[in-house]
Design a protein around this motif. Structure first.
Motif, PDB file in Angstrom:
ATOM      1  N   HIS A  71      30.283  32.080  44.038  1.00  0.00           N
ATOM      2  CA  HIS A  71      30.232  33.531  43.810  1.00  0.00           C
ATOM      3  C   HIS A  71      29.975  33.837  42.338  1.00  0.00           C
ATOM      4  O   HIS A  71      29.281  34.799  42.006  1.00  0.00           O
ATOM      5  CB  HIS A  71      31.527  34.182  44.291  1.00  0.00           C
ATOM      6  CG  HIS A  71      31.781  33.960  45.753  1.00  0.00           C
ATOM      7  ND1 HIS A  71      33.023  34.089  46.328  1.00  0.00           N
ATOM      8  CD2 HIS A  71      30.926  33.600  46.758  1.00  0.00           C
ATOM      9  CE1 HIS A  71      32.937  33.818  47.622  1.00  0.00           C
ATOM     10  NE2 HIS A  71      31.677  33.520  47.897  1.00  0.00           N
ATOM     11  N   ASN A  72      30.534  33.029  41.444  1.00  0.00           N
ATOM     12  CA  ASN A  72      30.227  33.184  40.014  1.00  0.00           C
ATOM     13  C   ASN A  72      28.738  32.961  39.758  1.00  0.00           C
ATOM     14  O   ASN A  72      28.116  33.684  38.982  1.00  0.00           O
ATOM     15  CB  ASN A  72      31.037  32.183  39.198  1.00  0.00           C
ATOM     16  CG  ASN A  72      32.421  32.674  38.845  1.00  0.00           C
ATOM     17  OD1 ASN A  72      32.712  33.039  37.717  1.00  0.00           O
ATOM     18  ND2 ASN A  72      33.309  32.681  39.839  1.00  0.00           N
ATOM     19  N   LEU A  73      28.179  31.943  40.422  1.00  0.00           N
ATOM     20  CA  LEU A  73      26.750  31.665  40.248  1.00  0.00           C
ATOM     21  C   LEU A  73      25.911  32.837  40.759  1.00  0.00           C
ATOM     22  O   LEU A  73      24.912  33.226  40.131  1.00  0.00           O
ATOM     23  CB  LEU A  73      26.390  30.372  40.983  1.00  0.00           C
ATOM     24  CG  LEU A  73      24.965  29.841  40.806  1.00  0.00           C
ATOM     25  CD1 LEU A  73      24.951  28.315  40.878  1.00  0.00           C
ATOM     26  CD2 LEU A  73      24.021  30.387  41.876  1.00  0.00           C
ATOM     27  N   LEU A  74      26.310  33.411  41.910  1.00  0.00           N
ATOM     28  CA  LEU A  74      25.566  34.551  42.447  1.00  0.00           C
ATOM     29  C   LEU A  74      25.617  35.743  41.498  1.00  0.00           C
ATOM     30  O   LEU A  74      24.594  36.420  41.278  1.00  0.00           O
ATOM     31  CB  LEU A  74      26.124  34.943  43.817  1.00  0.00           C
ATOM     32  CG  LEU A  74      25.856  33.972  44.976  1.00  0.00           C
ATOM     33  CD1 LEU A  74      26.575  34.438  46.235  1.00  0.00           C
ATOM     34  CD2 LEU A  74      24.358  33.841  45.249  1.00  0.00           C
ATOM     35  N   VAL A  75      26.791  36.022  40.931  1.00  0.00           N
ATOM     36  CA  VAL A  75      26.898  37.132  39.970  1.00  0.00           C
ATOM     37  C   VAL A  75      26.030  36.850  38.755  1.00  0.00           C
ATOM     38  O   VAL A  75      25.364  37.744  38.214  1.00  0.00           O
ATOM     39  CB  VAL A  75      28.367  37.357  39.573  1.00  0.00           C
ATOM     40  CG1 VAL A  75      28.467  38.379  38.444  1.00  0.00           C
ATOM     41  CG2 VAL A  75      29.173  37.828  40.777  1.00  0.00           C
ATOM     42  N   GLN A  76      26.028  35.590  38.315  1.00  0.00           N
ATOM     43  CA  GLN A  76      25.185  35.190  37.181  1.00  0.00           C
ATOM     44  C   GLN A  76      23.716  35.499  37.464  1.00  0.00           C
ATOM     45  O   GLN A  76      22.953  35.816  36.558  1.00  0.00           O
ATOM     46  CB  GLN A  76      25.390  33.684  36.949  1.00  0.00           C
ATOM     47  CG  GLN A  76      24.491  33.054  35.905  1.00  0.00           C
ATOM     48  CD  GLN A  76      24.748  31.563  35.804  1.00  0.00           C
ATOM     49  OE1 GLN A  76      25.768  31.137  35.287  1.00  0.00           O
ATOM     50  NE2 GLN A  76      23.834  30.754  36.328  1.00  0.00           N
ATOM     51  N   ARG A  77      23.334  35.444  38.753  1.00  0.00           N
ATOM     52  CA  ARG A  77      21.946  35.691  39.119  1.00  0.00           C
ATOM     53  C   ARG A  77      21.691  37.129  39.526  1.00  0.00           C
ATOM     54  O   ARG A  77      20.605  37.455  40.031  1.00  0.00           O
ATOM     55  CB  ARG A  77      21.538  34.752  40.257  1.00  0.00           C
ATOM     56  CG  ARG A  77      21.402  33.294  39.827  1.00  0.00           C
ATOM     57  CD  ARG A  77      20.200  32.654  40.482  1.00  0.00           C
ATOM     58  NE  ARG A  77      20.095  33.035  41.881  1.00  0.00           N
ATOM     59  CZ  ARG A  77      20.691  32.387  42.893  1.00  0.00           C
ATOM     60  NH1 ARG A  77      21.410  31.316  42.627  1.00  0.00           N
ATOM     61  NH2 ARG A  77      20.562  32.810  44.125  1.00  0.00           N
ATOM     62  N   GLY A  78      22.710  38.009  39.407  1.00  0.00           N
ATOM     63  CA  GLY A  78      22.460  39.425  39.640  1.00  0.00           C
ATOM     64  C   GLY A  78      23.056  40.010  40.899  1.00  0.00           C
ATOM     65  O   GLY A  78      22.796  41.174  41.224  1.00  0.00           O
TER      66      GLY A  78
END
Length: 800
Positions: A602-609
């Protein structure tokens, strides 16, 4: 004190600030979690209370190392094999005068003189001894190995078996047929031999009665029973034996296939039966008087409501339908029993508990239909069960919240019950009125009675559904007083003298760590920090706990929201809804989640927008009985309402594009992903269903029958709740992922749904199978491949 405890947590959770962090990548977050650092597991006190032992996973292997740290603080020490051999065992028990302690160490029983420190190894065997307990006078130590019980004189051995249980017919109780009688009448020598046998048996009985050092006489329980469990009174006088029919139908067992093997050949593995194909075998209780060598049946017919049929309305409807179809024989098989079968409720509670003096025993029983739970005591004079408490539920009795026991007076029961709508703690004197020690719209679990019996320590989410801490309440009733302020309280154990607590606590990005604290909240000490430097140095997105309003009458749906620090920047972004597994599990809390990999994703997804929402939909744990049972006979329906409310909340409050919302989850979360795509086509742009149940008729009995009843009795509930019956509605892209050697949700579930899609000429569905994974993946390569595919699905379908 609250400020101090909170400051300790903050200090532990804080990560050193970095000038610039490298972006997250899939290889890192799906790597073996050794890079994070292991959680502290299985903490327990030394016998003298000066130290705390605990386990940590060893890097690169599943081996757990034993560690030790001073309870007042210091440098933790990993024990080498020689030190492990001398370490104390967990869960020591003490005699009433605190002169001796006993504990289990590597499957053997050890006895320690607390004044001298001398330790005696009572057993040295290949058997796994357990459950040591002292008699009230401290002279006798009893323990068990499997279903056999043994006693040891504390003054100095030997170990003796207290009862010989034989699941066979008594060879001396054979009925004589006519020929045997004729032979005895004809031949004097045969009569003399029979007389000699009787004389020898009488002599053996007399010697056995006069000499307690002799082996006990067998109890012949009958050749048609199997022994399920046994329980011995602390004084060694009484034993309760739980049996079931030896020929109980085990049902047809499903197989799975290992395709990647050492042998190079495909190899089958038997797993389990399907729901309704093997109901739990009814159990019977036998009371044994070890002093007089007498045996008595404890009949459950005295339990209130045992003759009721809580499924009468559903039964009548199904029977009428079968008769209309001309299936009279099948309809007759569904007739209600005159007395509902029951089992001892020992899987999630002790099952049988004795008072310290051995004069009282309490048994917790559960109806096989799981609509009733009883706590009954044993009347040793009348050899009968006496009901003390009945908990009944039109849906099903909870798996959790069944702890019970005796206060120190040995005449007052304590127990957890959901009767108020939430799991709360009660006491009840025998035959008297119950007293609620706790009450409110919150859950209570893990009750521990202090050594002096004056108060209970419990874990509860009294402050907020997502925040757990330890509270104390007087055993006679009074204020529920908060002791800790960790907010992410995972587990605790009381010191031998009752003065301190060893606590396992965590936070969203800190695995369980060990602390000690006084039972009055004083002197908190953090004893461990097992995180690795690379993980500890990272800055993570703190999940924001939010309240999603239900448009379907459910009130508030608690959730975790992952988004950018600047809320305004979320406008027009895609979103993902994560659906936790297990059904009855709480994932919206302040502890380290079971889904720590998903949290990093989920952190990675937020990092991608993206923004991400993780919801405790209805049936989740921690919110009371009504929330838990909302899915009775309609799995996947209230939960989908909640998930759609979550999507609407994201659109209304965070500017999310309603056409760019994805959904994913595993196990029950995979099931819900399927229900979301198949029952609400067009609502989600894409979904990934991991190890999903697709047809509840092929899941296990213990879980499924509670919620949907038996499929033969309630076929409509299964049709309503199974995604495979909605397969024709598939319109949105779907990725299915499943371990081929999953022995929980069998891979055949996903494969059967895949075949339905083929026959329905559906498009935009894919399946990825993992030959060496069970239900919970354990290999980093598989985790990486699984989430790479999910990520690619979302990139393609949500980022257009």
């Amino acid at each position: 004190m609250r400020v101090l405890a909170a400051a300790l947590i903050t200090a532990l959770a804080a990560a050193p600030a970095l000038a610039a962090q490298p972006p997250l990548d899939m290889e890192t977050i799906m790597a073996d979690p050794d890079w994070i650092g292991p959680p502290v597991e299985d903490a327990y006190w030394s016998v003298d209370g000066s130290q705390v032992y605990y386990s940590l996973k060893h890097d690169g292997t599943p081996v757990r190392d034993l560690w030790r740290v001073a309870a007042d603080g210091g440098t933790p020490e990993r024990l080498d094999p020689a030190a492990v051999a001398k370490a104390d065992g967990g869960k020591p028990v003490f005699d009433r005068d605190r002169r001796h302690a006993a504990f289990v160490h590597h499957g053997d029983i050890l006895l320690r003189d607390l004044a001298s420190g001398t330790t005696v190894q009572v057993t040295r065997s290949g058997a796994k001894e357990r459950d040591p307990r002292f008699s009230l006078d401290g002279r006798l130590l009893t323990f068990r190995a499997d279903n056999d019980w043994f006693a040891y004189a504390v003054a100095g051995g030997p170990v003796s078996q207290v009862a010989d249980l034989e699941a066979k017919d008594d060879p001396e109780a054979k009925k004589s047929d006519g020929l045997t009688d004729d032979q005895q009448a004809l031949f004097k020598t045969l009569r003399d031999l029979r007389s000699d046998e009787k004389a020898m048996a009488a002599d053996a009985d007399a010697l056995s009665a006069a000499d307690p050092g002799r082996a006990p006489k067998p109890f012949w329980l009958g050749k048609n029973v199997s022994i399920v469990d046994t329980s011995l009174s602390p004084d060694g006088r009484w034993m309760i034996v739980v049996t079931e029919a030896k020929d109980a139908d085990k049902g047809k067992v499903a197989d799975l296939t290992h395709y990647v093997t050492d042998s190079g050949y495909a190899e089958p593995e038997a797993t389990r039966s399907y729901v309704g194909r093997k109901d739990p075998a009814p159990q019977s209780l036998r009371l044994l008087d070890l002093k007089t060598h007498a045996s008595y049946d404890l009949d459950t017919k005295t339990l209130p409501g045992i003759g009721d049929d809580p499924l009468a309305e559903i039964r009548a409807k199904t029977v009428a339908a079968l008769r209309k179809e001309g299936r009279k024989e099948r309809a007759d098989e569904l007739a209600a029993p005159a007395k509902r079968p029951a089992i001892v409720n020992a899987e999630y509670s002790p099952g049988i508990v004795w008072s310290d003096d051995g004069r009282e025993a309490a048994v917790q029983l559960r109806a096989i239909d799981n609509k009733d739970r009883w706590i009954a005591t044993v009347d040793f004079d009348r050899h009968a069960l006496v009901s003390q408490h009945r908990l009944t539920d039109k849906a099903w009795i909870n798996w959790d919240g069944n702890d019970f026991g005796w206060l120190r007076d040995g005449r007052t029961l304590w127990y957890l019950s959901e009767e108020s709508g939430y799991a709360q703690l009660y006491t009840r004197p025998l035959g008297g009125k119950a007293t609620a020690l706790t009450a409110g719209r919150f859950e209570v679990d893990h009750p521990v009675l202090s050594p002096d019996g004056s108060r209970f320590y419990v874990r509860t989410n009294k402050v907020a559904p997502y925040s757990y801490d330890i509270y104390a309440v007087p055993a006679k009733g009074g204020e529920l007083a908060r002791i800790t302020h960790f907010e992410g309280l995972d587990d605790f154990t009381l010191s031998p003298d009752g003065s301190r607590l060893a606590v396992l606590h965590s936070s969203p990005y800190v695995p369980s760590q060990l602390a000690t604290i006084g039972v009055d909240g004083s002197a908190p000490r953090e004893l461990t920090d097992t995180r690795k430097p690379a993980y500890k140095a990272r800055e993570w997105i703190a999940p924001k706990i939010v309240q999603v309003p239900s448009k379907h009458g459910a009130g508030t749906i608690w959730a975790k929201f992952y988004g950018p620090a600047d809320a305004a920047a979320a406008a027009s972004r895609p979103a993902v809804i994560f659906v936790h597994g297990a059904g009855y599990l709480q994932n919206v809390h302040l502890s380290y989640p079971s889904y720590f990999r998903e949290q990093m994703f989920h952190n990675l997804l937020v990092q991608r927008g993206y923004v991400v929402l993780d919801m405790d939909y209805r049936a989740s744990k921690g919110y009371g009985r009504d929330w838990r049972t909302a899915i009775y006979r309609q799995m996947g329906h209230p939960e989908l309402d909640d998930l759609l409310d979550g999507k609407a909340w994201l659109v209304a409050n965070h500017g999310v594009d309603p056409k760019r919302v994805g959904i994913y989850g595993g196990s029950y979360g995979g099931f819900m992903t399927l229900m979301a795509l198949l029952r609400a086509p067009g609502e989600f742009a894409a979904g990934a269903a991991l190890r999903p149940v697709t047809d509840w008729t092929s899941y296990n009995h213990e879980y499924t029958s509670n919620i949907l009843n038996d499929p033969q009795l309630d076929p409509e509930a299964y049709k309503t709740s199974s995604p495979i019956h909605y397969a024709e509605a598939l319109a949105d892209p779907l990725l299915i992922e499943h371990g081929l050697i999953d022995d929980n949700v069998l891979a055949s579930d996903s494969i059967r749904l895949y075949q339905r899609f083929i026959e329905l000429h559906k498009t935009n569905f894919w399946m990825s199978l993992y030959p060496l994974e069970r239900h919970g993946f354990v290999h980093a390569d598989s985790w990486y491949d699984e989430y790479r595919r999910i990520d690619e699905l979302f990139r393609e379908r949500l980022e257009k």
